[in-house]
Scaffold this active site. Structure first.
Site, PDB file in Angstrom:
ATOM      1  N   LYS A  23      25.097  -9.652  31.375  1.00  0.00           N
ATOM      2  CA  LYS A  23      26.153  -9.121  32.257  1.00  0.00           C
ATOM      3  C   LYS A  23      25.527  -8.367  33.425  1.00  0.00           C
ATOM      4  O   LYS A  23      25.973  -8.489  34.570  1.00  0.00           O
ATOM      5  CB  LYS A  23      27.079  -8.183  31.473  1.00  0.00           C
ATOM      6  CG  LYS A  23      28.009  -8.907  30.514  1.00  0.00           C
ATOM      7  CD  LYS A  23      28.671  -7.948  29.539  1.00  0.00           C
ATOM      8  CE  LYS A  23      29.409  -8.697  28.451  1.00  0.00           C
ATOM      9  NZ  LYS A  23      29.764  -7.863  27.290  1.00  0.00           N
ATOM     10  N   GLN A  83      30.705  -2.139  24.560  1.00  0.00           N
ATOM     11  CA  GLN A  83      30.333  -3.380  23.875  1.00  0.00           C
ATOM     12  C   GLN A  83      30.742  -3.311  22.403  1.00  0.00           C
ATOM     13  O   GLN A  83      30.453  -2.327  21.706  1.00  0.00           O
ATOM     14  CB  GLN A  83      28.816  -3.616  24.008  1.00  0.00           C
ATOM     15  CG  GLN A  83      28.313  -4.906  23.377  1.00  0.00           C
ATOM     16  CD  GLN A  83      28.885  -6.162  24.038  1.00  0.00           C
ATOM     17  OE1 GLN A  83      29.155  -6.204  25.229  1.00  0.00           O
ATOM     18  NE2 GLN A  83      29.076  -7.200  23.241  1.00  0.00           N
ATOM     19  N   ASP A  98      37.990  -4.666  30.051  1.00  0.00           N
ATOM     20  CA  ASP A  98      38.229  -5.642  28.980  1.00  0.00           C
ATOM     21  C   ASP A  98      39.717  -5.808  28.660  1.00  0.00           C
ATOM     22  O   ASP A  98      40.097  -6.738  27.951  1.00  0.00           O
ATOM     23  CB  ASP A  98      37.554  -5.168  27.683  1.00  0.00           C
ATOM     24  CG  ASP A  98      36.133  -5.663  27.511  1.00  0.00           C
ATOM     25  OD1 ASP A  98      35.863  -6.814  27.876  1.00  0.00           O
ATOM     26  OD2 ASP A  98      35.306  -4.897  26.981  1.00  0.00           O
TER      27      ASP A  98
HETATM   28  N1  GUN Z   1      32.061  -8.361  21.975  1.00  0.00           N
HETATM   29  C1  GUN Z   1      32.381  -9.673  21.904  1.00  0.00           C
HETATM   30  N2  GUN Z   1      33.189 -10.019  22.921  1.00  0.00           N
HETATM   31  C2  GUN Z   1      33.399  -8.909  23.641  1.00  0.00           C
HETATM   32  C3  GUN Z   1      34.146  -8.650  24.809  1.00  0.00           C
HETATM   33  O1  GUN Z   1      34.805  -9.505  25.404  1.00  0.00           O
HETATM   34  N3  GUN Z   1      34.094  -7.369  25.256  1.00  0.00           N
HETATM   35  C4  GUN Z   1      33.401  -6.397  24.627  1.00  0.00           C
HETATM   36  N4  GUN Z   1      33.444  -5.166  25.122  1.00  0.00           N
HETATM   37  N5  GUN Z   1      32.693  -6.605  23.528  1.00  0.00           N
HETATM   38  C5  GUN Z   1      32.703  -7.871  23.051  1.00  0.00           C
END
Ligand code: GUN
Length: 303
Positions: A53, A97, A120
């Site tokens: 990312k 995360q 998110d």
């Molecule tokens: N872990 C797996 N997928 C995601 C996501 O889309 N966002 C976040 N923050 N953690 C994740």
């Protein structure tokens, strides 16, 4: 012949637009959108995700930072970090995360993110805004799926849609977003009875159940659109062989494992369109994070 829905091409198209928009935001406001990612502990898969990312943010000209807390961090330490970012005018988007290490309260953390910085859309306010179709941004994976459908001009209004898996990350918001686009949606899950009958009626299937090859050819209506969210790490050579799918065979031969989707490739031939794994839905998700970061920036700065 089924058409492959190529997530990489869609992602590249979106990224080209983002580079221009981010540059224009900078010219208008004197700053670039900023994404701050919090990771707790050292789970290798999560570490790899957050690093990718950061790389993408850099490539597109966004500011990004990674805040690493030790696996021993407490709920209050995590909450203090989130609160600091909520109050920081340089932070437009906050991502915690997941999964958090055992012992930490995921809901408390997600509840603490300011809705205006919730990249998110995992905060209850953000989820409610999706339910009401009032949100400007959507969780990255389902948002990426809609972008794929748009790129290939696939109109789902009036279609029967089946979503398998009801997580707040993919399945639940996906079902609402498809409904907001006028599909007739069934939200299925592992306890669904007679799933085969439900899926056989679906014009579009979104599989997000986390089971390799779960959707078999017998479950698919001829001509259906197949959207595969599964990214299952499979190191069982016999299982991989049973799918008769070259990309997974090649990956296993090279690396000793393959990332296997939730949809059995035997179903592709009868479909009209399908997303491959890898190179389908997963190729869009990080890009959608950047789309959301930009959107939150624009909302906050009225830019
Ligand atoms: N872990 C797996 N997928 C995601 C996501 O889309 N966002 C976040 N923050 N953690 C994740």
């Amino acid at each position: 012949m089924a058409t492959i829905l190529d997530g990489k091409i869609v992602a590249e198209t979106i990224q080209a637009g983002l580079v221009q928009e981010i540059a224009s935001c900078k010219a208008r406001t004197g700053r670039v959108p900023g994404l701050d990612v919090i990771i707790v502990g050292s789970d290798p898969a999560s570490q790899a995700y957050v690093k990718s990312k950061e790389k993408l943010a850099q490539k597109l000209g966004l500011r990004s930072s990674l805040i690493e807390l030790p696996a021993s961090a407490t709920d209050s330490e995590l909450l203090a970090t989130i609160t600091r970012l909520n109050d920081d005018p340089q932070t437009d988007a906050i991502l915690v995360q997941l999964p958090l290490p055992a012992g930490l309260d995921t809901w408390r953390a997600l509840d603490a993110i300011a809705p205006g910085k919730d990249v998110d859309c995992f905060n209850p306010v953000s989820q409610g805004m999706i339910l009401l179709n009032r949100s400007a941004i959507f969780p990255c994976t389902p948002a990426g799926i809609l972008r794929i459908l748009d790129h290939y001009s696939l109109d789902i209004a009036g279609l029967n849609a089946a979503v398998i898996g009801r997580s707040f990350i993919v399945g639940k918001p996906m079902s609402l977003m498809l409904s907001n686009r006028h599909a007739t949606v069934t939200l299925c899950h592992s306890k669904a009875r007679d799933l085969e009958r439900v899926l056989r009626q679906a014009d579009i299937i979104v599989a997000a159940i986390g089971k390799p090859g779960f959707v078999t050819p017998a479950m698919v209506k001829p001509g259906a659109i197949l959207i595969d969210v599964g990214i299952n790490h499979v190191a069982d050579g016999a299982l991989i062989e049973s799918f008769h799918y070259e990309p997974w065979r090649t990956s296993f031969a090279k690396k000793g494992f393959a990332l296997v989707g939730d949809i059995h490739p035997g179903a592709f031939n009868a479909s009209s369109y399908y997303t491959p794994v890898p190179g389908g839905v997963g190729a869009l998700t990080p890009t959608m994070l950047m789309v959301n970061t930009l959107e939150l920036f624009k909302q906050r700065l009225h830019a």
